[in-house]
Design a protein around this motif. Structure first.
Motif, PDB file in Angstrom:
ATOM      1  N   ASP A   1      60.263  33.033   5.445  1.00 14.43           N
ATOM      2  CA  ASP A   1      60.727  32.057   7.031  1.00 14.43           C
ATOM      3  C   ASP A   1      61.584  31.483   7.576  1.00 14.43           C
ATOM      4  O   ASP A   1      61.881  31.303   8.393  1.00 14.43           O
ATOM      5  CB  ASP A   1      59.407  32.774   8.077  1.00 14.43           C
ATOM      6  N   ASN A   2      61.616  30.369   6.610  1.00 19.58           N
ATOM      7  CA  ASN A   2      62.766  29.254   6.865  1.00 19.58           C
ATOM      8  C   ASN A   2      64.139  29.918   7.381  1.00 19.58           C
ATOM      9  O   ASN A   2      64.627  30.688   6.120  1.00 19.58           O
ATOM     10  CB  ASN A   2      62.638  28.560   6.047  1.00 19.58           C
ATOM     11  N   GLU A   3      64.192  29.326   8.622  1.00 14.70           N
ATOM     12  CA  GLU A   3      65.821  29.860   8.452  1.00 14.70           C
ATOM     13  C   GLU A   3      67.119  29.442   7.289  1.00 14.70           C
ATOM     14  O   GLU A   3      67.225  27.823   6.896  1.00 14.70           O
ATOM     15  CB  GLU A   3      67.089  29.827   9.354  1.00 14.70           C
ATOM     16  N   LEU A   4      67.852  29.913   6.170  1.00 13.56           N
ATOM     17  CA  LEU A   4      68.683  29.817   5.593  1.00 13.56           C
ATOM     18  C   LEU A   4      70.412  28.795   6.051  1.00 13.56           C
ATOM     19  O   LEU A   4      70.584  29.463   6.958  1.00 13.56           O
ATOM     20  CB  LEU A   4      69.140  30.336   4.026  1.00 13.56           C
TER      21      LEU A   4
ATOM     22  N   ILE B   1      67.194  39.387   5.419  1.00 17.28           N
ATOM     23  CA  ILE B   1      67.418  39.566   6.361  1.00 17.28           C
ATOM     24  C   ILE B   1      66.450  39.460   7.729  1.00 17.28           C
ATOM     25  O   ILE B   1      65.673  40.652   7.307  1.00 17.28           O
ATOM     26  CB  ILE B   1      68.435  41.385   6.042  1.00 17.28           C
ATOM     27  N   GLN B   2      66.630  39.410   8.810  1.00 15.30           N
ATOM     28  CA  GLN B   2      65.294  38.868  10.078  1.00 15.30           C
ATOM     29  C   GLN B   2      66.508  39.631  11.431  1.00 15.30           C
ATOM     30  O   GLN B   2      67.443  38.610  11.471  1.00 15.30           O
ATOM     31  CB  GLN B   2      64.583  38.193  10.100  1.00 15.30           C
ATOM     32  N   LEU B   3      66.106  40.356  11.970  1.00 14.96           N
ATOM     33  CA  LEU B   3      66.509  40.687  12.516  1.00 14.96           C
ATOM     34  C   LEU B   3      65.929  40.842  14.569  1.00 14.96           C
ATOM     35  O   LEU B   3      64.025  40.703  14.315  1.00 14.96           O
ATOM     36  CB  LEU B   3      66.680  41.965  13.340  1.00 14.96           C
ATOM     37  N   LYS B   4      65.934  40.463  15.528  1.00 13.83           N
ATOM     38  CA  LYS B   4      64.520  40.222  16.934  1.00 13.83           C
ATOM     39  C   LYS B   4      66.001  40.537  18.049  1.00 13.83           C
ATOM     40  O   LYS B   4      66.907  40.543  18.330  1.00 13.83           O
ATOM     41  CB  LYS B   4      64.755  38.709  16.458  1.00 13.83           C
ATOM     42  N   GLY B   5      65.296  41.066  18.383  1.00 13.21           N
ATOM     43  CA  GLY B   5      66.509  41.953  20.192  1.00 13.21           C
ATOM     44  C   GLY B   5      65.480  42.855  20.788  1.00 13.21           C
ATOM     45  O   GLY B   5      64.704  43.488  20.339  1.00 13.21           O
TER      46      GLY B   5
ATOM     47  N   SER C   1      51.941  43.936  11.490  1.00 15.12           N
ATOM     48  CA  SER C   1      51.683  42.304  11.465  1.00 15.12           C
ATOM     49  C   SER C   1      53.511  42.174  10.248  1.00 15.12           C
ATOM     50  O   SER C   1      53.347  40.939   9.908  1.00 15.12           O
ATOM     51  CB  SER C   1      50.299  42.820  11.297  1.00 15.12           C
ATOM     52  N   LYS C   2      53.143  42.875   9.257  1.00 14.49           N
ATOM     53  CA  LYS C   2      53.652  42.833   7.651  1.00 14.49           C
ATOM     54  C   LYS C   2      55.425  42.917   8.084  1.00 14.49           C
ATOM     55  O   LYS C   2      55.309  41.973   7.853  1.00 14.49           O
ATOM     56  CB  LYS C   2      53.266  43.471   6.690  1.00 14.49           C
ATOM     57  N   ALA C   3      55.212  43.061   9.203  1.00 14.40           N
ATOM     58  CA  ALA C   3      57.053  43.375   9.231  1.00 14.40           C
ATOM     59  C   ALA C   3      57.357  42.558   9.777  1.00 14.40           C
ATOM     60  O   ALA C   3      58.597  42.708  10.097  1.00 14.40           O
ATOM     61  CB  ALA C   3      57.030  44.986   9.428  1.00 14.40           C
ATOM     62  N   PHE C   4      56.690  42.050  11.537  1.00 11.37           N
ATOM     63  CA  PHE C   4      57.388  41.029  11.672  1.00 11.37           C
ATOM     64  C   PHE C   4      56.553  39.277  11.087  1.00 11.37           C
ATOM     65  O   PHE C   4      55.610  39.084  10.373  1.00 11.37           O
ATOM     66  CB  PHE C   4      56.824  41.141  12.658  1.00 11.37           C
ATOM     67  N   THR C   5      57.231  38.305  11.375  1.00  8.86           N
ATOM     68  CA  THR C   5      57.281  37.139  11.113  1.00  8.86           C
ATOM     69  C   THR C   5      56.079  36.432  12.233  1.00  8.86           C
ATOM     70  O   THR C   5      56.147  37.672  13.214  1.00  8.86           O
ATOM     71  CB  THR C   5      58.322  35.976  10.687  1.00  8.86           C
TER      72      THR C   5
ATOM     73  N   ARG D   1      60.840  41.720   9.519  1.00  8.76           N
ATOM     74  CA  ARG D   1      61.849  41.671   8.860  1.00  8.76           C
ATOM     75  C   ARG D   1      62.411  43.012   8.179  1.00  8.76           C
ATOM     76  O   ARG D   1      61.627  44.278   7.472  1.00  8.76           O
ATOM     77  CB  ARG D   1      60.208  41.214   7.132  1.00  8.76           C
ATOM     78  N   THR D   2      63.454  43.026   7.252  1.00  9.92           N
ATOM     79  CA  THR D   2      63.950  43.971   7.648  1.00  9.92           C
ATOM     80  C   THR D   2      64.112  44.840   6.050  1.00  9.92           C
ATOM     81  O   THR D   2      63.735  46.133   5.954  1.00  9.92           O
ATOM     82  CB  THR D   2      65.884  44.080   7.494  1.00  9.92           C
ATOM     83  N   GLY D   3      63.717  43.562   5.233  1.00 11.41           N
ATOM     84  CA  GLY D   3      63.915  43.966   3.786  1.00 11.41           C
ATOM     85  C   GLY D   3      64.758  43.517   2.602  1.00 11.41           C
ATOM     86  O   GLY D   3      64.960  44.254   1.489  1.00 11.41           O
TER      87      GLY D   3
END
Length: 192
Positions: free
Chosen positions: A8-11, A19-23, A38-42, A48-50
């Motif tokens: 989960d470190n930004e590249l 790909i991760q989304l937030k909003g 719990s598994k789906a979110f950082t 975490r979209t998969g």
């Protein structure tokens, strides 16, 4: 949106990652399933979209699904790259082949298995199988473990190939009848 590594470190831009989304318009989780949520979110609240992809000039480019990557000798191989190469073989139509990584316990590693939509007599499949293995080896340097004739390629309602389903069917022995018939054909061909 952001692209991250496995931890989960930004590249940086133009680097393929998760790909991760937030909003405000992103789901808050799974209904009555705290474990899946719990598994789906950082830890910092990103979904975490998969999906895998990269960002270029502020736009996101999706390259595939994380669970579909095939791991061969420490390399990440995308199934659609194999499929694209395989489609150059005569008799293979667009969308009528699926490449999948299948963990073979006896080999203790993931192997490449190709599933080919095929409705003709099995005797004609041997040439196709041989040519597919040769083309993938020559153009990609990869060994195809098995080539399986199938009556249909399972797809989602949006038309995406369900590779994981084919892999599960393979491991469950659902293609054993066809594979045994091909084995017999190979033996009889060698005796001729």
């Amino acid at each position: 949106m952001r692209i991250c590594d496995d931890k989960d470190n930004e590249l940086p831009e133009m680097t393929v990652g998760h790909i991760q989304l937030k909003g405000e318009n992103i789901t808050s989780g799974y209904y009555n399933n705290a474990e899946a949520t719990s598994k789906a979110f950082t830890a910092d609240g990103w979904l975490r979209t998969g999906d895998l992809g990269f960002i270029k000039e502020g736009r996101i480019v999706v390259t595939g699904r994380a669970k579909e990557i095939i791991f061969v000798n420490g390399q990440n191989i995308y199934p659609y790259d194999i499929e694209r190469i395989a489609e150059s073989v005569g008799g293979i139509e667009l969308g009528k082949i699926a490449a999948c990584g299948v963990y073979i316990n006896s080999n203790e590693k993931e192997e490449i298995v190709l599933f080919v939509y095929y409705k003709r007599k099995l005797s004609g499949f041997l040439r196709l199988e041989k040519e597919l293995k040769q083309v993938v080896a020559q153009k990609m340097g990869l060994t195809v473990f098995d080539v399986v004739p199938v009556k249909r390629i399972p797809k989602t309602t949006s038309g995406k190939i369900q590779r994981y389903k084919l892999g599960e069917m393979y491991l469950n022995g659902e293609f054993n009848k066809e594979l045994e018939a091909l084995k017999s054909l190979r033996v009889s061909e060698m005796e001729d």
